[in-house]
Design a protein around this motif. Structure first.
Motif, mmCIF file in Angstrom:
data_model
loop_
_atom_site.group_PDB
_atom_site.id
_atom_site.type_symbol
_atom_site.label_atom_id
_atom_site.label_comp_id
_atom_site.label_asym_id
_atom_site.label_seq_id
_atom_site.Cartn_x
_atom_site.Cartn_y
_atom_site.Cartn_z
ATOM 1 N N SER A 93 10.952 3.497 -15.831
ATOM 2 C CA SER A 93 10.742 4.930 -15.681
ATOM 3 C C SER A 93 9.291 5.294 -15.384
ATOM 4 O O SER A 93 9.024 6.396 -14.902
ATOM 5 N N LYS A 94 8.358 4.395 -15.682
ATOM 6 C CA LYS A 94 6.947 4.673 -15.401
ATOM 7 C C LYS A 94 6.309 3.581 -14.536
ATOM 8 O O LYS A 94 5.092 3.421 -14.519
ATOM 9 N N MET A 95 7.130 2.852 -13.797
ATOM 10 C CA MET A 95 6.630 1.725 -13.025
ATOM 11 C C MET A 95 5.793 2.181 -11.826
ATOM 12 O O MET A 95 6.105 3.173 -11.170
ATOM 13 N N THR A 96 4.714 1.446 -11.567
ATOM 14 C CA THR A 96 3.842 1.705 -10.422
ATOM 15 C C THR A 96 3.591 0.409 -9.671
ATOM 16 O O THR A 96 3.928 -0.688 -10.142
ATOM 17 N N LEU A 97 2.990 0.528 -8.498
ATOM 18 C CA LEU A 97 2.477 -0.635 -7.781
ATOM 19 C C LEU A 97 1.200 -0.249 -7.056
ATOM 20 O O LEU A 97 0.888 0.937 -6.896
ATOM 21 N N SER A 98 0.464 -1.252 -6.611
ATOM 22 C CA SER A 98 -0.713 -1.032 -5.776
ATOM 23 C C SER A 98 -0.361 -1.302 -4.326
ATOM 24 O O SER A 98 0.240 -2.339 -3.998
ATOM 25 N N LEU A 99 -0.726 -0.384 -3.473
ATOM 26 C CA LEU A 99 -0.629 -0.555 -2.024
ATOM 27 C C LEU A 99 -2.042 -0.705 -1.487
ATOM 28 O O LEU A 99 -2.922 0.101 -1.804
ATOM 29 N N VAL A 100 -2.275 -1.743 -0.694
ATOM 30 C CA VAL A 100 -3.610 -2.076 -0.205
ATOM 31 C C VAL A 100 -3.604 -2.116 1.318
ATOM 32 O O VAL A 100 -2.637 -2.577 1.945
ATOM 33 N N ALA A 101 -4.682 -1.618 1.910
ATOM 34 C CA ALA A 101 -4.906 -1.739 3.347
ATOM 35 C C ALA A 101 -6.237 -2.447 3.575
ATOM 36 O O ALA A 101 -7.279 -1.995 3.076
ATOM 37 N N VAL A 102 -6.196 -3.557 4.286
ATOM 38 C CA VAL A 102 -7.403 -4.271 4.706
ATOM 39 C C VAL A 102 -7.673 -3.866 6.154
ATOM 40 O O VAL A 102 -6.955 -4.260 7.076
ATOM 41 N N VAL A 103 -8.694 -3.029 6.335
ATOM 42 C CA VAL A 103 -8.988 -2.437 7.639
ATOM 43 C C VAL A 103 -10.050 -3.286 8.337
ATOM 44 O O VAL A 103 -11.159 -3.462 7.820
ATOM 45 N N THR A 104 -9.722 -3.811 9.515
ATOM 46 C CA THR A 104 -10.658 -4.642 10.273
ATOM 47 C C THR A 104 -11.232 -3.859 11.443
ATOM 48 O O THR A 104 -10.786 -2.743 11.762
ATOM 49 N N ASP A 105 -12.213 -4.459 12.113
ATOM 50 C CA ASP A 105 -12.763 -3.833 13.324
ATOM 51 C C ASP A 105 -12.115 -4.382 14.590
ATOM 52 O O ASP A 105 -12.555 -4.079 15.707
ATOM 53 N N VAL A 106 -11.057 -5.165 14.438
ATOM 54 C CA VAL A 106 -10.337 -5.733 15.581
ATOM 55 C C VAL A 106 -9.374 -4.684 16.130
ATOM 56 O O VAL A 106 -8.711 -3.972 15.362
ATOM 57 N N VAL A 107 -9.286 -4.575 17.448
ATOM 58 C CA VAL A 107 -8.388 -3.624 18.092
ATOM 59 C C VAL A 107 -7.324 -4.387 18.875
ATOM 60 O O VAL A 107 -7.634 -5.288 19.653
ATOM 61 N N ARG A 108 -6.078 -4.024 18.643
ATOM 62 C CA ARG A 108 -4.952 -4.569 19.395
ATOM 63 C C ARG A 108 -4.074 -3.410 19.836
ATOM 64 O O ARG A 108 -3.702 -2.563 19.016
ATOM 65 N N ASP A 109 -3.755 -3.369 21.125
ATOM 66 C CA ASP A 109 -2.896 -2.312 21.683
ATOM 67 C C ASP A 109 -3.430 -0.917 21.348
ATOM 68 O O ASP A 109 -2.674 0.005 21.034
ATOM 69 N N GLY A 110 -4.748 -0.771 21.387
ATOM 70 C CA GLY A 110 -5.369 0.523 21.188
ATOM 71 C C GLY A 110 -5.473 0.989 19.755
ATOM 72 O O GLY A 110 -5.888 2.121 19.498
ATOM 73 N N ARG A 111 -5.134 0.125 18.807
ATOM 74 C CA ARG A 111 -5.158 0.508 17.397
ATOM 75 C C ARG A 111 -5.891 -0.559 16.601
ATOM 76 O O ARG A 111 -5.738 -1.765 16.864
ATOM 77 N N ARG A 112 -6.695 -0.123 15.631
ATOM 78 C CA ARG A 112 -7.363 -1.103 14.780
ATOM 79 C C ARG A 112 -6.341 -1.913 13.996
ATOM 80 O O ARG A 112 -5.342 -1.376 13.518
ATOM 81 N N VAL A 113 -6.595 -3.209 13.868
ATOM 82 C CA VAL A 113 -5.704 -4.069 13.089
ATOM 83 C C VAL A 113 -5.930 -3.789 11.607
ATOM 84 O O VAL A 113 -7.052 -3.884 11.098
ATOM 85 N N VAL A 114 -4.856 -3.444 10.931
ATOM 86 C CA VAL A 114 -4.877 -3.215 9.492
ATOM 87 C C VAL A 114 -3.823 -4.106 8.856
ATOM 88 O O VAL A 114 -2.659 -4.102 9.270
#
Length: 386
Positions: free
Chosen positions: A25-46
């Motif tokens: 009933s009180k469960m959580t999780l962590s969501l993480v984004a590792v943001v790079t400076d690499v671009v693929r198909d016009g979007r930064r790779v995350v």
């Protein structure tokens, strides 16, 4: 090439369900984004990662300890020898600087969450599915067809035998050939539940049962004597996950397959289970979950422990129901993966359009772990990263 940011958010995955040990009933999780400076198909790779259900979000550890170590390191020290991609092992070693041996508790979840995001980014940078990258890198043959089983059967307020049977029928209707339910409250309560589910399955699927570490040795033996009368797929995590003597003793009373390992968080824990837990490589199953146990870098060490002990990776069916373990299963020859068809959304489940047929799914050819193929999940992820 470098990592620009590491972002974390602690998100609720609360549900009014319970196993024999905890409620969610009180469960959580962590969501993480590792943001790079690499671009693929016009979007930064995350690269994206999150921890499995059953352990809470690790925002404090991620923000205060592990992410800063990566961001403070010289960017070139985190690259592979070609300088053209991130090196997960070097990033893992950077996270673990100044960490004493042992203490495999919550930090293993924090590291595993970031590690998942790193591997997602690495595969996206080369533009291929993670499972194919793993197979190529570690000398396996990629098999996009992966066995999956449906996990459910939780205790729920007002949930009687009819509701339990209907739930299990829904898994059959969706193509699963193995389903799992929770036990551990009492034999008096659970035996009728087991018999009701087996009647509903009618031989069209197998049933696994999971005590979630609730039982003492005496209780576990009593359950074993009852359960061995039924054709079960496995009897899971009977007692405390670190009580290897209890696990070993149960083999004297339960000749059928047993499963455990989801609450072991290191290759050292795995080695001790195989040394002292009485696990039988011809029938038992190992459920180590990379998202809870320092990530894939550590999981590779765990697989080496299995090899030394004479176990096949095909005896591993990880806990957690996430796409990271699906990729590991397809790329490194594991026996399959857990699935939560209805629970812990949007984090569980498969990319849109992937269907279960005869207890298996086929991995789509999506770059990275494949999160972009699950519309409800990638929406949440991009809100964090962009």
């Amino acid at each position: 090439m470098k990592i620009d940011e590491i972002r974390e958010v602690t998100a609720p995955i609360a549900s009014s369900i319970a196993n024999a040990y905890i409620d969610f009933s009180k469960m959580t999780l962590s969501l993480v984004a590792v943001v790079t400076d690499v671009v693929r198909d016009g979007r930064r790779v995350v690269g994206y990662g999150f921890n499995s259900n059953g352990r809470y979000g690790q925002g404090g550890l991620i923000r205060e300890r592990f992410a800063p170590r990566i961001l403070e390191a010289a960017p070139e020290s985190l690259l592979d020898d070609t300088g053209e991609n991130l090196d997960p092992d070097r990033i893992w070693a950077t996270m673990m600087k100044n960490e004493k041996p042992g203490g495999h508790g919550e930090r293993s979840v924090a590291v595993g969450t970031i590690d998942m995001a790193v591997w997602d980014a690495v595969a996206k940078i080369v533009g291929e599915p993670l499972f194919r990258l793993l197979a190529r890198r570690y000398g396996h043959e990629a098999d996009p067809r992966v066995f999956v089983y449906a996990a459910g059967g939780y205790y729920y307020p007002g949930k009687g035998l009819d509701e339990l049977r209907a739930e299990m029928r829904s898994y059959l209707d969706r193509g699963y050939t193995v389903v799992k339910m929770k036990i551990g409250n009492s034999i008096a309560e659970d035996q009728p539940r087991i018999e009701a589910v087996l009647k509903e399955l009618d031989g069209k699927a197998q049933l696994a049962v999971d005590a979630n570490g609730r039982l003492t040795l005496e209780q576990g033996i009593a359950y074993a004597k009852m359960l061995r009368e039924y054709p079960l797929f496995w009897y899971e995590e009977v007692g405390d996950p670190l009580d290897f003597a209890l696990q070993a003793a149960l083999a004297e009373f339960y000749p059928g397959p047993m499963a455990t390992g989801e609450n072991l968080f290191s290759h050292q824990d795995a080695r001790n289970l195989l040394r002292y837990g009485g696990m039988r490589p011809d029938r038992d199953w190992l459920q180590f979950d990379c998202a809870l146990s320092y990530g894939l870098c550590e999981y590779l060490r765990t697989l080496e422990v299995l090899k030394v002990a004479g176990w096949s990776p095909s005896r591993c069916i990880p806990h957690g129901g996430h796409q990271m373990s699906l990729n590991i299963a397809a790329g490194l020859g594991l026996g399959g993966n857990e699935s939560y068809p209805d629970l812990f959304q949007p984090y569980g489940g498969f990319p849109d359009g992937v269907r279960v047929e005869d207890g298996h799914i086929v991995m789509p050819d999506l770059p990275g772990i494949g999160f972009e193929g699950k519309s409800d999940l990638i929406k949440v992820m991009r809100e964090l990263a962009e």
